[in-house]
Design an enzyme around this catalytic site. Sequence first.
Site: not given
Ligand code: ADP
Length: 159
Positions: A18, A42, A91, A130
């Site tokens: 992120h 959630k 990803r 996450s």
């Molecule tokens: P959500 O529950 O909305 O998917 P996340 O917090 O998991 O929220 O992810 C938020 C955004 O960041 C999404 O666009 C996701 O694809 C992107 N994202 C998550 N992990 C990564 C990563 N390791 N590298 C790049 N982008 C990521």
Amino acid sequence: MAVRALYTGSFDPITNGHLDIITRASRMYDELVVGVIVNPAKNPMFTKEERVEMITEVTSFLPNVKVDCFQGLLADYVNRNHFQAVVRGLRSAGDFDYEIQMAHMNARLFDPGIESVFLMADPAYTFLSSSMVKEVVSLHGNAEGLVPESVLERMKERV
Ligand code: ADP
């Protein structure tokens, strides 16, 4: 006029993947707001206040990044706050399949001119989510380098 973008997610908690997207997107826009999605359905590891606090702390070196949280329909929040772009990270093909549906739906719901923008994940973080980090930390595995150090400390305290 300043160009403002939103980067949304659950960020439970923020990972280095992120943070990479935030750093890169912050160079593309005058202002980048990291929007923490609050989903009452959630059961997150961290409260919205904790997630906002952690993101604020680890993005403090980026002067044009702000942190906020919101609940409800993304398009309502985006239209109300007059963002010009919504950034997401990709990803994998799995992310793409989901994101393309969301982007088309949002295109119907966003005010005219608001774009969904996708940044490819850094190859070093394509495996990183996450939920994966939470699993590793809860099983006492080594999660160094996957999340910022201050976030890792908080995760260890939590488990
Ligand atoms: P959500 O529950 O909305 O998917 P996340 O917090 O998991 O929220 O992810 C938020 C955004 O960041 C999404 O666009 C996701 O694809 C992107 N994202 C998550 N992990 C990564 C990563 N390791 N590298 C790049 N982008 C990521």
